[in-house]
Design a protein around this motif. Structure first.
Motif, PDB file in Angstrom:
ATOM      1  N   THR A  22       0.825  -1.259   0.007  1.00  0.00           N
ATOM      2  CA  THR A  22       0.103   0.281   0.071  1.00  0.00           C
ATOM      3  C   THR A  22       1.073   1.235  -0.143  1.00  0.00           C
ATOM      4  OG1 THR A  22      -0.206  -0.136   2.328  1.00  0.00           O
ATOM      5  CG2 THR A  22      -1.880  -0.967   1.190  1.00  0.00           C
ATOM      6  N   GLN A  23       0.358   2.235  -0.593  1.00  0.00           N
ATOM      7  CA  GLN A  23       1.159   3.478  -0.622  1.00  0.00           C
ATOM      8  C   GLN A  23       0.333   4.655  -0.441  1.00  0.00           C
ATOM      9  OE1 GLN A  23       2.081   2.438  -4.921  1.00  0.00           O
ATOM     10  NE2 GLN A  23       1.584   4.858  -5.190  1.00  0.00           N
ATOM     11  N   HIS A  24       0.850   5.656   0.380  1.00  0.00           N
ATOM     12  CA  HIS A  24       0.057   7.171   0.738  1.00  0.00           C
ATOM     13  C   HIS A  24       0.960   8.053  -0.084  1.00  0.00           C
ATOM     14  CE1 HIS A  24      -1.651   4.166   3.589  1.00  0.00           C
ATOM     15  NE2 HIS A  24      -2.643   5.106   3.693  1.00  0.00           N
ATOM     16  N   ARG A  25       0.413   9.128  -0.370  1.00  0.00           N
ATOM     17  CA  ARG A  25       1.185  10.167  -0.963  1.00  0.00           C
ATOM     18  C   ARG A  25       0.475  11.563  -0.352  1.00  0.00           C
ATOM     19  NH1 ARG A  25       3.684  12.033  -5.597  1.00  0.00           N
ATOM     20  NH2 ARG A  25       4.553  14.216  -5.235  1.00  0.00           N
ATOM     21  N   GLY A  26       1.510  12.381   0.310  1.00  0.00           N
ATOM     22  CA  GLY A  26       1.284  13.662   0.966  1.00  0.00           C
ATOM     23  C   GLY A  26       2.254  14.788   0.232  1.00  0.00           C
ATOM     24  N   ASN A  73       4.161  10.712   3.182  1.00  0.00           N
ATOM     25  CA  ASN A  73       4.336   9.610   2.079  1.00  0.00           C
ATOM     26  C   ASN A  73       4.973   8.381   2.756  1.00  0.00           C
ATOM     27  OD1 ASN A  73       4.265  11.769   0.213  1.00  0.00           O
ATOM     28  ND2 ASN A  73       6.165  12.826   0.921  1.00  0.00           N
ATOM     29  N   ARG A  74       4.342   7.292   2.396  1.00  0.00           N
ATOM     30  CA  ARG A  74       4.974   5.901   2.986  1.00  0.00           C
ATOM     31  C   ARG A  74       4.424   4.815   2.127  1.00  0.00           C
ATOM     32  NH1 ARG A  74       0.548   7.727   5.911  1.00  0.00           N
ATOM     33  NH2 ARG A  74      -0.916   6.160   6.613  1.00  0.00           N
ATOM     34  N   ILE A  75       5.287   3.806   2.130  1.00  0.00           N
ATOM     35  CA  ILE A  75       5.016   2.501   1.273  1.00  0.00           C
ATOM     36  C   ILE A  75       5.310   1.542   2.375  1.00  0.00           C
ATOM     37  CG2 ILE A  75       5.546   1.230  -0.686  1.00  0.00           C
ATOM     38  CD1 ILE A  75       6.845   3.859  -1.866  1.00  0.00           C
ATOM     39  N   VAL A  76       4.343   0.555   2.216  1.00  0.00           N
ATOM     40  CA  VAL A  76       4.375  -0.742   3.117  1.00  0.00           C
ATOM     41  C   VAL A  76       4.418  -1.796   2.319  1.00  0.00           C
ATOM     42  CG1 VAL A  76       3.399  -1.990   4.959  1.00  0.00           C
ATOM     43  CG2 VAL A  76       3.550   0.628   5.070  1.00  0.00           C
ATOM     44  N   VAL A  77       5.247  -2.754   2.404  1.00  0.00           N
ATOM     45  CA  VAL A  77       5.205  -3.884   1.696  1.00  0.00           C
ATOM     46  C   VAL A  77       4.276  -5.176   2.465  1.00  0.00           C
ATOM     47  CG1 VAL A  77       6.417  -5.873   0.444  1.00  0.00           C
ATOM     48  CG2 VAL A  77       7.038  -3.368   0.262  1.00  0.00           C
ATOM     49  N   HIS A  78       3.465  -5.754   1.950  1.00  0.00           N
ATOM     50  CA  HIS A  78       2.489  -6.814   2.739  1.00  0.00           C
ATOM     51  C   HIS A  78       2.920  -8.309   2.556  1.00  0.00           C
ATOM     52  CE1 HIS A  78       0.249  -3.330   3.950  1.00  0.00           C
ATOM     53  NE2 HIS A  78       0.091  -3.300   2.561  1.00  0.00           N
ATOM     54  N   ARG A  79       3.720  -8.506   1.533  1.00  0.00           N
ATOM     55  CA  ARG A  79       4.217  -9.964   1.164  1.00  0.00           C
ATOM     56  C   ARG A  79       5.368 -10.210   2.161  1.00  0.00           C
ATOM     57  NH1 ARG A  79       2.680 -12.582  -3.697  1.00  0.00           N
ATOM     58  NH2 ARG A  79       0.567 -12.013  -3.635  1.00  0.00           N
ATOM     59  N   SER A  80       5.740 -11.122   2.460  1.00  0.00           N
ATOM     60  CA  SER A  80       6.807 -11.728   3.412  1.00  0.00           C
ATOM     61  C   SER A  80       7.955 -11.637   2.845  1.00  0.00           C
ATOM     62  CB  SER A  80       6.488 -13.159   4.105  1.00  0.00           C
ATOM     63  OG  SER A  80       7.397 -13.679   4.798  1.00  0.00           O
ATOM     64  N   ARG A  81       9.062 -11.325   3.557  1.00  0.00           N
ATOM     65  CA  ARG A  81      10.565 -11.326   2.906  1.00  0.00           C
ATOM     66  C   ARG A  81      10.789 -12.882   2.335  1.00  0.00           C
ATOM     67  NH1 ARG A  81      14.545  -9.252   7.311  1.00  0.00           N
ATOM     68  NH2 ARG A  81      15.945  -9.334   5.380  1.00  0.00           N
ATOM     69  N   PHE A  82      10.062 -13.765   2.886  1.00  0.00           N
ATOM     70  CA  PHE A  82      10.417 -15.455   2.696  1.00  0.00           C
ATOM     71  C   PHE A  82       9.811 -15.521   1.475  1.00  0.00           C
ATOM     72  CE2 PHE A  82      11.518 -15.250   7.202  1.00  0.00           C
ATOM     73  CZ  PHE A  82      12.739 -15.972   7.195  1.00  0.00           C
ATOM     74  N   GLU A  83       8.939 -14.656   0.976  1.00  0.00           N
ATOM     75  CA  GLU A  83       8.092 -14.972  -0.347  1.00  0.00           C
ATOM     76  C   GLU A  83       9.352 -14.389  -1.646  1.00  0.00           C
ATOM     77  OE1 GLU A  83       4.563 -14.291  -3.444  1.00  0.00           O
ATOM     78  OE2 GLU A  83       4.260 -14.215  -1.307  1.00  0.00           O
ATOM     79  N   VAL A  84       9.410 -13.079  -1.145  1.00  0.00           N
ATOM     80  CA  VAL A  84      10.307 -12.236  -2.256  1.00  0.00           C
ATOM     81  C   VAL A  84      10.983 -11.350  -1.203  1.00  0.00           C
ATOM     82  CG1 VAL A  84       8.447 -10.971  -2.947  1.00  0.00           C
ATOM     83  CG2 VAL A  84      10.615 -11.018  -4.146  1.00  0.00           C
ATOM     84  N   ASP A  85      12.162 -11.076  -1.058  1.00  0.00           N
ATOM     85  CA  ASP A  85      12.738 -10.099  -0.360  1.00  0.00           C
ATOM     86  C   ASP A  85      13.202  -8.689  -1.287  1.00  0.00           C
ATOM     87  OD1 ASP A  85      14.472  -8.504   1.314  1.00  0.00           O
ATOM     88  OD2 ASP A  85      15.482 -10.023   2.374  1.00  0.00           O
ATOM     89  N   ILE A  86      12.232  -7.747  -0.930  1.00  0.00           N
ATOM     90  CA  ILE A  86      12.462  -6.381  -1.861  1.00  0.00           C
ATOM     91  C   ILE A  86      13.728  -5.797  -1.574  1.00  0.00           C
ATOM     92  CG2 ILE A  86      11.454  -4.048  -1.982  1.00  0.00           C
ATOM     93  CD1 ILE A  86       9.805  -6.419  -3.325  1.00  0.00           C
TER      94      ILE A  86
END
Length: 277
Positions: A22-26, A73-86
């Motif tokens: 999810t991402q937010h923009r300010g 302004n923030r971005i949050v990744v919801h997939r686990s790093r054990f699936e794919v490490d961004i």
């Protein structure tokens, strides 16, 4: 792919079923990311994963989304790093060997290529999104700062063992190795001073630079490569003083204080960015 903006709440966790991020923009030159906050895995990978929920959670960064929630302004990744490490390059973003994953054997057998490619697509799309997102911040403000927020374990020897010695484990570790430190000194020094001077419950925090970690993650390097003159990515590692790392239990008041702390640094960073030339 669903990248809808989630509603801000006071809950410690953010429900984001099926979302990659999810991402937010300010209106701010400061961005915060929590790219290891996620715990979700696709069923196809979860079925092949040997680790328990607790083992995965121990190496993830739970509650970092809560800490950054007041940053416009923030971005949050919801997939686990054990699936794919961004935060690793594409070729190492899936942990195929124990040495990539703190000695853990993650998978029950080899992963089919169609499964890994589907997860690596998240990595590809994330960085395409991030570049576009930061271009927008750059257009509005000229320069920007990314607070790349993570957390780290300090009781690796076991729940009843002594924690890591304080000399090697600051409460807040600031990683700056991949940036032009001299150019961004007003930002780094101002941010560190703001964190150190915050009236934290129980006493001011131990804040040091490049001790437990040096900021070598892929996201910071990507930002400095793509925005060499205008982008500063600071790796901010909070020691897990805000939770019991072996059970996952959060310490609510500490988390609230960390959230307030991070929000308090935003005007300091915004002012410091103006002085960078």
């Amino acid at each position: 792919m669903n990248m809808s903006v989630a509603r801000q709440t006071d809950d410690l966790t953010l429900t984001a079923a099926g979302e990659w991020w999810t991402q937010h923009r300010g209106q701010s030159p400061v961005v915060a990311t929590a790219i290891h906050n996620g715990h979700a895995m696709r069923d196809a990978m979860k079925d092949l994963c040997k680790l328990s929920e607790e083992e995965r959670l121990r190496e993830e960064d739970p509650f970092t989304e809560f800490i950054v929630r007041d940053v416009p302004n923030r971005i949050v990744v919801h997939r686990s790093r054990f699936e794919v490490d961004i935060n690793r390059p594409r070729e190492g973003a899936i942990y195929l060997r124990p040495e990539q994953a703190w000695g853990l054997n993650v998978w029950a057998g080899d992963l089919p290529s169609e499964i890994t490619e589907a997860s690596l697509a998240v990595h590809d799309e994330y960085y395409a999104m991030l570049k576009s997102y930061l271009r927008g911040i750059e257009r509005c403000h000229g320069r920007f700062v990314v607070l790349d927020v993570h957390s780290y374990n300090h009781r690796r020897a076991g729940p009843g063992a002594d924690p890591a010695i304080a000399a090697e484990a600051p409460d807040v570790n600031i990683g700056t190795i991949s940036m032009d430190r001299k150019k961004w000194a007003p930002v780094i020094d101002g941010f560190m001073e703001a964190v150190q001077s915050f009236d934290f419950p129980g006493g001011r925090l131990d804040v040091r630079e490049n001790i437990a970690f040096q900021g070598r993650g892929y996201q910071a390097r990507f930002i400095h490569e793509q925005f060499p003159d205008t982008g500063c990515a600071i790796a901010v590692e909070f020691k897990k003083i805000f939770m019991e790392e072996w059970t996952g239990e959060p310490f609510v008041e500490t988390l609230r204080a960390l959230r307030q702390l991070l929000a308090s640094t935003l005007p300091v960073i915004a002012d410091a960015v103006e002085s960078v030339r």
